[in-house]
Design a protein around this motif. Structure first.
Motif, mmCIF file in Angstrom:
data_model
loop_
_atom_site.group_PDB
_atom_site.id
_atom_site.type_symbol
_atom_site.label_atom_id
_atom_site.label_comp_id
_atom_site.label_asym_id
_atom_site.label_seq_id
_atom_site.Cartn_x
_atom_site.Cartn_y
_atom_site.Cartn_z
ATOM 1 N N LEU A 305 65.514 77.340 94.546
ATOM 2 C CA LEU A 305 66.037 77.699 95.863
ATOM 3 C C LEU A 305 65.788 76.586 96.888
ATOM 4 N N LEU A 306 64.645 75.942 96.753
ATOM 5 C CA LEU A 306 64.291 74.890 97.709
ATOM 6 C C LEU A 306 64.928 73.549 97.337
ATOM 7 N N GLY A 307 65.719 73.537 96.263
ATOM 8 C CA GLY A 307 66.460 72.325 95.947
ATOM 9 C C GLY A 307 65.922 71.521 94.779
ATOM 10 N N THR A 308 65.123 72.158 93.914
ATOM 11 C CA THR A 308 64.669 71.464 92.714
ATOM 12 C C THR A 308 65.752 71.592 91.654
ATOM 13 N N SER A 309 66.193 70.462 91.106
ATOM 14 C CA SER A 309 67.218 70.540 90.066
ATOM 15 C C SER A 309 66.570 70.969 88.759
ATOM 16 N N ARG A 310 67.413 71.385 87.818
ATOM 17 C CA ARG A 310 66.880 71.784 86.504
ATOM 18 C C ARG A 310 66.077 70.659 85.894
ATOM 19 N N ARG A 311 66.611 69.447 86.042
ATOM 20 C CA ARG A 311 65.942 68.313 85.411
ATOM 21 C C ARG A 311 64.569 68.065 86.061
ATOM 22 N N MET A 312 64.522 68.175 87.413
ATOM 23 C CA MET A 312 63.229 67.989 88.094
ATOM 24 C C MET A 312 62.233 69.045 87.655
ATOM 25 N N LEU A 313 62.737 70.270 87.533
ATOM 26 C CA LEU A 313 61.873 71.381 87.144
ATOM 27 C C LEU A 313 61.304 71.140 85.740
ATOM 28 N N ALA A 314 62.204 70.714 84.842
ATOM 29 C CA ALA A 314 61.751 70.431 83.478
ATOM 30 C C ALA A 314 60.716 69.305 83.508
ATOM 31 N N GLY A 315 60.955 68.311 84.372
ATOM 32 C CA GLY A 315 60.012 67.189 84.495
ATOM 33 C C GLY A 315 58.647 67.656 84.996
ATOM 34 N N LEU A 316 58.668 68.502 86.023
ATOM 35 C CA LEU A 316 57.402 69.015 86.574
ATOM 36 C C LEU A 316 56.634 69.778 85.500
ATOM 37 N N MET A 317 57.369 70.649 84.805
ATOM 38 C CA MET A 317 56.724 71.455 83.774
ATOM 39 C C MET A 317 56.207 70.576 82.644
ATOM 40 N N TRP A 318 57.027 69.590 82.289
ATOM 41 C CA TRP A 318 56.632 68.717 81.182
ATOM 42 C C TRP A 318 55.356 67.965 81.541
ATOM 43 N N ARG A 319 55.310 67.453 82.780
ATOM 44 C CA ARG A 319 54.105 66.709 83.164
ATOM 45 C C ARG A 319 52.870 67.597 83.104
ATOM 46 N N GLU A 320 53.073 68.855 83.515
ATOM 47 C CA GLU A 320 51.956 69.791 83.483
ATOM 48 C C GLU A 320 51.441 69.974 82.052
ATOM 49 N N THR A 321 52.365 70.257 81.140
ATOM 50 C CA THR A 321 51.913 70.511 79.764
ATOM 51 C C THR A 321 51.495 69.230 79.058
ATOM 52 N N ALA A 322 52.223 68.141 79.334
ATOM 53 C CA ALA A 322 51.867 66.885 78.667
ATOM 54 C C ALA A 322 50.436 66.514 79.043
ATOM 55 N N LEU A 323 50.117 66.692 80.322
ATOM 56 C CA LEU A 323 48.776 66.367 80.793
ATOM 57 C C LEU A 323 47.739 67.236 80.087
ATOM 58 N N CYS A 324 48.060 68.527 80.028
ATOM 59 C CA CYS A 324 47.176 69.477 79.353
ATOM 60 C C CYS A 324 46.996 69.108 77.891
ATOM 61 N N SER A 325 48.122 68.865 77.213
ATOM 62 C CA SER A 325 47.991 68.637 75.781
ATOM 63 C C SER A 325 47.393 67.265 75.511
ATOM 64 N N LEU A 326 47.580 66.339 76.441
ATOM 65 C CA LEU A 326 46.920 65.042 76.281
ATOM 66 C C LEU A 326 45.400 65.223 76.359
ATOM 67 N N MET A 327 44.975 65.984 77.373
ATOM 68 C CA MET A 327 43.539 66.250 77.489
ATOM 69 C C MET A 327 43.036 66.994 76.258
ATOM 70 N N GLY A 328 43.811 68.005 75.857
ATOM 71 C CA GLY A 328 43.441 68.773 74.669
ATOM 72 C C GLY A 328 43.384 67.885 73.442
ATOM 73 N N GLY A 329 44.386 67.017 73.322
ATOM 74 C CA GLY A 329 44.441 66.128 72.165
ATOM 75 C C GLY A 329 43.244 65.198 72.109
#
Ligand code: ATP
Ligand code: MG
Lengths: 402, 225
Positions: A305-329
């Protein structure tokens, strides 16, 4: 605040969710790294054993079976000795199919005042040897001189030191590379040195049960068969002849079958374990993402609603999980390393199999691969969950549950 | 700038009587002129939110088009439409819309944050709107610590910071007391006077006093009064 900090903020402000994700991916990386290192070490141990034994057929006295088995000495690190007449050597050389042969002479030292260590001492014929010599030459380029010994990597004696065997001073000239086999607990010397040690042992009233002239005995003869010959046929033919009735020929392959069997058993167990852990972790990961995606449906819709595109949203989510799984890894690989390195001896001991850890570059590669796999699986799970959600119009989600 | 709906309608698959789908909004034409407040009233379930979401580019119409000046919103790629919404169209949604992991101030600055538009000026704007709407003391609180009315004013401040060309407000005074209702209506009218096209969906009869254009929605049919 900068946009790239959003994922960090989400991670920091949802510590439970973050910790669960990290733990899951740590689990993945740990099982993959530890599993592959152990499996590889076992495989390397096995091939190192094959290389070090290097013979197709080994001939030992018939009596060896009743006293100490050759395979116990060579494969399990038992100490022992047995002797047969050296006159057999030229006869064996004449056998059809034999390409190369070399005798070895065994002596076991004692844990007693006469000796500084209790080890298996093996004398090799440096003119004909084709099994031990290539290994020794990697740490010591010269011939072993009188009273020179080369020690296996598990013997605590350094180059330049002396060890006492049957009150005889032996000079350590080389430490051998680790093979991961029982050979790491042996001491190697020339045939002449070993005969001198035999004399010394007899001088100290040790009954070595040698029948005949001690100068004319050997313990085992290593045979290499001619290209294209079946080692089993050569062994069978030796075993059938009357003139060889006091000895028996053993195919080295048959010595390995026990090890090979338990090796494939252990490998299969490790493989199954890793697959099971992965299946479990991936399912848990998908469930975790589905749950959190459902919980975050509104959050995603508001961002859109605030103007985040699908791609930006996927990027935000990916960074969140990538960071998590990197730490986990990283955590998982570190934990695995904390188990694998300090307890290598214990693992080897409890497996009871040749175990040779890969070199540092291979380890680093395996660690990197495990890390990458954890991050990949995490990323895919998050991408899948995000994709599922961003297909729905944000308007529809925003209307829900007003 | 004006926002134009041309022949938009929305139907949903839903069993209603003998039909297999339900028409939430019938074919509608509506123009929101820059500088004007358009008030949209109507009974619950009449299709007001559905129309507003279609105008905002958040809900694909079943038929018809929506134009911002000459740009056909639903002909744009997702990225272009998202960016356009971020810069030109502010929505004040009917329901809760705070990001729970961010503070009130960060929520208000979020639209600017997304595309790196944060500057000293936007921060001053945010400060000023929070002050005007009486939520400045809550700037560093987390959304879950706020009341419904406070969250509503947070969403209003968030919509106004970027000085959008279009403001689509879905019952912005829903959970506000009289004093705050008047404050919010005043603020929206000021934004219109400053050039924005404002759509105000409301049940508040007082809002008609602020209307340049007033319409009613009745069972998916829009009538300009
Ligand atoms: N995704 C959907 N699926 C099915 N029906 C829907 C969907 N979204 C909306 N509707 C229906 O469309 C109609 C209009 O809904 P809308 O939310 O636009 O009403 P509204 O005028 O905003 O009501 P209120 O004043 O209560 O907010 C309702 O009858 C609703 O049930
Ligand atoms: Mg509504």
């Amino acid at each position: 605040m900068k946009a790239w900090k959003l994922p960090l903020r989400n991670l920091a402000r949802k510590p439970g969710r973050t910790a669960a994700l990290i733990a899951l991916t740590a689990f993945l990386a740990l099982s993959m790294f530890a599993g592959s290192v152990v499996a590889l070490s076992l495989r390397r141990g096995m091939s190192s054993l094959e290389n070090r034994l290097g013979a197709d057929v080994i001939v030992v006295p018939v009596s060896a079976k009743s006293k100490v088995n050759l395979d116990e000495i060579l494969l399990q690190g038992a100490t022992g000795y047995f002797y047969m007449d050296a006159e057999l050597l030229p006869q064996l050389a004449k056998e059809s199919g034999v390409a190369q042969l070399s005798p070895q002479l065994f002596l076991a030292s004692l844990r007693a005042s006469c000796c500084s260590v209790a080890v298996q001492v093996i004398g090799i014929d440096q003119d004909t040897d084709f099994t031990v010599q290539p290994w020794i030459s990697r740490s010591y380029a010269q011939r072993l001189g009188e009273m020179d010994v080369a020690v296996g990597s598990k013997i605590s004696a350094d180059v330049g030191e002396n060890i006492i065997l049957y009150e005889t001073r032996c000079h350590v000239v080389a430490r051998l590379e680790t093979t991961g086999t029982a050979m790491d607990t042996c001491v190697y010397c020339s045939m002449e040195t070993l005969r001198a040690l035999l004399e010394a042992a007899r001088g100290l009233n040790h009954d070595l049960k040698i029948s005949g002239d001690p100068e004319e005995v050997v313990s085992a003869v290593y045979l290499k068969v001619q290209e294209g010959m079946d080692p089993q046929k050569v062994a069978d033919s030796i075993n059938l002849q009357r003139k060889f009735k006091k000895v028996q020929a053993v195919r080295t392959k048959s010595m390995f079958t026990g090890i090979a069997d338990s090796l494939s058993g252990v490998s299969r167990t490790i493989g199954l374990l890793v697959v099971a852990v992965w299946a479990l972790a991936v399912v848990l990961l998908l469930i975790a993402f589905l749950l959190s995606a459902n919980e975050r449906k509104r959050e995603f819709a508001v961002l859109r609603l605030l103007g985040t595109s699908r791609r930006m949203l996927a990027g935000l989510m990916w960074r969140e999980t990538a960071l998590c799984s990197l730490m986990g890894g990283v955590l998982g690989v570190a934990l695995a390393a904390l188990i694998l390195f300090p307890f290598a001896g214990l693992i080897e001991h409890s497996l009871g199999l040749p175990y040779l850890m890969p070199a540092a570059p291979t380890m680093a590669l395996l660690a990197a691969a495990s890390l990458a796999a954890a991050v990949l699986v995490g990323s895919l799970a998050s991408a899948w969950a995000t994709h599922r959600l961003s297909r729905v119009d944000p308007g529809t989600i925003l209307r829900e549950g007003n | 700038m004006n926002l134009r709906a041309e022949g938009v309608s929305k139907s949903y698959f839903r069993k209603t009587g003998e039909a297999n789908f339900f028409v939430a909004v019938q074919r509608t034409d509506l123009t929101l002129e820059g500088g004007q407040v358009t008030v949209l009233m109507g009974r619950s379930g009449s299709g007001k939110t559905t129309l507003l979401h279609m105008l905002a580019g958040l809900l694909q119409p079943s038929e018809g088009k929506v134009f911002l000046e000459n740009t056909d919103l639903y002909a744009l790629e997702d990225q272009a439409l998202s960016r356009l919404r971020n810069e030109k169209i502010s929505v004040i949604p009917q329901s809760r819309s705070a990001i729970e992991t961010l503070s009130v101030r960060e929520n208000i600055l979020l639209p600017a944050t997304l595309y790196g538009h944060i500057s000293g000026e936007t921060e001053r704007q945010a400060q000023a709107w929070m002050d005007r709407l009486g939520i400045l003391p809550l700037a560093d609180s987390r959304p879950r610590e706020l009341s419904g009315g406070e969250l509503r004013r947070m969403a209003i401040a968030r919509a106004l910071v970027s000085r959008p060309a279009v403001i689509l407000a879905d019952e912005p005074t829903g959970d506000l007391d009289d004093e705050n209702t008047i404050l919010v209506l005043d603020v929206l009218r000021e934004s219109a006077r400053a050039g924005a096209a404002v759509l105000l969906v409301t049940h508040e009869n007082d809002a008609l006093k602020y209307a340049d254009v007033a319409c009613r929605m009745d069972q998916g049919i829009l009538r300009i009064c």
